[in-house]
Scaffold this motif. Structure first.
Motif, PDB file in Angstrom:
ATOM      1  N   GLU A  54       0.824  -1.210   0.000  1.00 53.54           N
ATOM      2  CA  GLU A  54       0.000   0.000   0.000  1.00 53.54           C
ATOM      3  C   GLU A  54       0.860   1.262   0.000  1.00 53.54           C
ATOM      4  N   CYS A  55       1.946   1.226   0.749  1.00 52.59           N
ATOM      5  CA  CYS A  55       2.847   2.381   0.793  1.00 52.59           C
ATOM      6  C   CYS A  55       3.475   2.606  -0.580  1.00 52.59           C
ATOM      7  N   GLY A  56       3.937   1.516  -1.207  1.00 53.94           N
ATOM      8  CA  GLY A  56       4.507   1.636  -2.548  1.00 53.94           C
ATOM      9  C   GLY A  56       3.485   2.128  -3.552  1.00 53.94           C
ATOM     10  N   PHE A  57       2.255   1.649  -3.435  1.00 54.58           N
ATOM     11  CA  PHE A  57       1.213   2.100  -4.339  1.00 54.58           C
ATOM     12  C   PHE A  57       0.918   3.586  -4.159  1.00 54.58           C
ATOM     13  N   SER A  58       0.940   4.062  -2.914  1.00 50.36           N
ATOM     14  CA  SER A  58       0.677   5.493  -2.692  1.00 50.36           C
ATOM     15  C   SER A  58       1.774   6.352  -3.289  1.00 50.36           C
ATOM     16  N   TYR A  59       3.035   5.902  -3.218  1.00 50.22           N
ATOM     17  CA  TYR A  59       4.110   6.655  -3.864  1.00 50.22           C
ATOM     18  C   TYR A  59       3.945   6.640  -5.380  1.00 50.22           C
ATOM     19  N   LEU A  60       3.508   5.515  -5.941  1.00 51.22           N
ATOM     20  CA  LEU A  60       3.241   5.473  -7.382  1.00 51.22           C
ATOM     21  C   LEU A  60       2.106   6.408  -7.767  1.00 51.22           C
ATOM     22  N   LYS A  61       1.076   6.454  -6.945  1.00 47.40           N
ATOM     23  CA  LYS A  61      -0.078   7.304  -7.237  1.00 47.40           C
ATOM     24  C   LYS A  61       0.317   8.780  -7.204  1.00 47.40           C
ATOM     25  N   GLU A  62       1.192   9.141  -6.254  1.00 47.36           N
ATOM     26  CA  GLU A  62       1.616  10.536  -6.153  1.00 47.36           C
ATOM     27  C   GLU A  62       2.522  10.942  -7.307  1.00 47.36           C
ATOM     28  N   SER A  63       3.437  10.055  -7.698  1.00 45.05           N
ATOM     29  CA  SER A  63       4.436  10.434  -8.686  1.00 45.05           C
ATOM     30  C   SER A  63       4.036  10.131 -10.119  1.00 45.05           C
ATOM     31  N   ASP A  64       3.157   9.155 -10.346  1.00 38.73           N
ATOM     32  CA  ASP A  64       2.745   8.719 -11.680  1.00 38.73           C
ATOM     33  C   ASP A  64       3.920   8.269 -12.539  1.00 38.73           C
ATOM     34  N   ASP A  65       5.038   7.938 -11.926  1.00 39.39           N
ATOM     35  CA  ASP A  65       6.219   7.496 -12.661  1.00 39.39           C
ATOM     36  C   ASP A  65       6.938   6.439 -11.823  1.00 39.39           C
ATOM     37  N   ILE A  66       7.261   5.318 -12.434  1.00 37.90           N
ATOM     38  CA  ILE A  66       7.866   4.220 -11.681  1.00 37.90           C
ATOM     39  C   ILE A  66       9.274   4.569 -11.221  1.00 37.90           C
ATOM     40  N   SER A  67      10.062   5.222 -12.068  1.00 37.32           N
ATOM     41  CA  SER A  67      11.452   5.504 -11.702  1.00 37.32           C
ATOM     42  C   SER A  67      11.551   6.472 -10.524  1.00 37.32           C
ATOM     43  N   SER A  68      10.685   7.470 -10.460  1.00 35.45           N
ATOM     44  CA  SER A  68      10.732   8.390  -9.324  1.00 35.45           C
ATOM     45  C   SER A  68      10.157   7.757  -8.063  1.00 35.45           C
ATOM     46  N   ALA A  69       9.214   6.830  -8.220  1.00 37.75           N
ATOM     47  CA  ALA A  69       8.649   6.151  -7.052  1.00 37.75           C
ATOM     48  C   ALA A  69       9.649   5.175  -6.449  1.00 37.75           C
ATOM     49  N   LYS A  70      10.535   4.596  -7.275  1.00 34.83           N
ATOM     50  CA  LYS A  70      11.534   3.651  -6.763  1.00 34.83           C
ATOM     51  C   LYS A  70      12.466   4.306  -5.747  1.00 34.83           C
ATOM     52  N   THR A  71      12.780   5.566  -5.955  1.00 33.43           N
ATOM     53  CA  THR A  71      13.678   6.257  -5.027  1.00 33.43           C
ATOM     54  C   THR A  71      13.007   6.526  -3.682  1.00 33.43           C
ATOM     55  N   SER A  72      11.691   6.610  -3.666  1.00 30.21           N
ATOM     56  CA  SER A  72      10.966   6.906  -2.430  1.00 30.21           C
ATOM     57  C   SER A  72      10.609   5.670  -1.622  1.00 30.21           C
ATOM     58  N   LEU A  73      10.810   4.488  -2.181  1.00 33.54           N
ATOM     59  CA  LEU A  73      10.408   3.262  -1.492  1.00 33.54           C
ATOM     60  C   LEU A  73      11.253   2.954  -0.264  1.00 33.54           C
ATOM     61  N   SER A  74      12.437   3.534  -0.172  1.00 34.32           N
ATOM     62  CA  SER A  74      13.262   3.297   1.017  1.00 34.32           C
ATOM     63  C   SER A  74      12.599   3.872   2.265  1.00 34.32           C
ATOM     64  N   ASN A  75      11.778   4.912   2.099  1.00 33.64           N
ATOM     65  CA  ASN A  75      11.023   5.450   3.236  1.00 33.64           C
ATOM     66  C   ASN A  75      10.060   4.410   3.784  1.00 33.64           C
ATOM     67  N   CYS A  76       9.394   3.698   2.891  1.00 34.06           N
ATOM     68  CA  CYS A  76       8.459   2.647   3.319  1.00 34.06           C
ATOM     69  C   CYS A  76       9.201   1.500   3.988  1.00 34.06           C
ATOM     70  N   GLU A  77      10.348   1.120   3.420  1.00 35.32           N
ATOM     71  CA  GLU A  77      11.128   0.032   4.002  1.00 35.32           C
ATOM     72  C   GLU A  77      11.556   0.369   5.416  1.00 35.32           C
ATOM     73  N   ALA A  78      12.018   1.590   5.613  1.00 34.78           N
ATOM     74  CA  ALA A  78      12.478   1.990   6.948  1.00 34.78           C
ATOM     75  C   ALA A  78      11.309   2.109   7.925  1.00 34.78           C
ATOM     76  N   LEU A  79      10.193   2.618   7.462  1.00 37.09           N
ATOM     77  CA  LEU A  79       9.045   2.823   8.337  1.00 37.09           C
ATOM     78  C   LEU A  79       8.441   1.505   8.804  1.00 37.09           C
ATOM     79  N   LEU A  80       8.359   0.528   7.907  1.00 37.57           N
ATOM     80  CA  LEU A  80       7.706  -0.743   8.219  1.00 37.57           C
ATOM     81  C   LEU A  80       8.679  -1.869   8.552  1.00 37.57           C
ATOM     82  N   ASN A  81       9.976  -1.588   8.549  1.00 41.29           N
ATOM     83  CA  ASN A  81      11.015  -2.606   8.776  1.00 41.29           C
ATOM     84  C   ASN A  81      10.906  -3.752   7.780  1.00 41.29           C
ATOM     85  N   LEU A  82      10.656  -3.426   6.519  1.00 46.69           N
ATOM     86  CA  LEU A  82      10.554  -4.438   5.474  1.00 46.69           C
ATOM     87  C   LEU A  82      11.945  -4.850   5.030  1.00 46.69           C
TER      88      LEU A  82
END
Length: 131
Positions: A50-78
């Motif tokens: 869901e976190c990754g999907f929200s970043y995709l929804k905000e950015s509408d671009d996969i490459s820019s959303a990939k850079t933001s996924l580390s925030n989700c990893e750190a927040l959820l300990n994924l």
């Protein structure tokens, strides 16, 4: 003496039954705890999707959303949260229990309203409560 012997044997049998039931009870407790941990791991991995999907929804671009996924990893300990080239979001959590989830993201054209048609749309209706 016979009464004492029979009473002792009955107490020993009762002790054996209680020990057997406690062993079964501890087994059930362990199974329940494992199920709780598995559910927690599932919902953490689902939260990563869901976190990754929200970043995709905000950015509408996969490459820019990939850079933001580390925030989700750190927040959820994924352990893994990634978007691959075929538009799949992968979320993995291995700490409490092992859980891997992935979902495909489909990008659709911009929508402009709740009702969309590709042909004529006619709506008929009435409201009897209008005064």
């Amino acid at each position: 003496m016979t009464t004492l012997l029979i009473t002792s044997l009955l107490l020993i049998v009762a002790l054996l039954f209680s020990l057997a039931s406690y062993k079964n009870l501890f087994y059930q407790i362990k199974r329940t705890q494992n199920e709780v941990l598995a559910r927690q791991a599932h919902w953490v991995a689902e939260g990563g999707l869901e976190c990754g999907f929200s970043y995709l929804k905000e950015s509408d671009d996969i490459s820019s959303a990939k850079t933001s996924l580390s925030n989700c990893e750190a927040l959820l300990n994924l352990d893994v949260l990634d978007i691959d080239n075929s538009n799949y979001i992968h979320s993995s959590y291995y700490q409490l229990a092992k859980k891997d989830l992935s979902k495909k993201v489909l990008f659709s054209p911009e929508s402009y309203g709740a009702i969309q048609t590709r042909s004529d749309l006619k709506l008929f209706g009435w409201d009897n409560n209008i005064a």
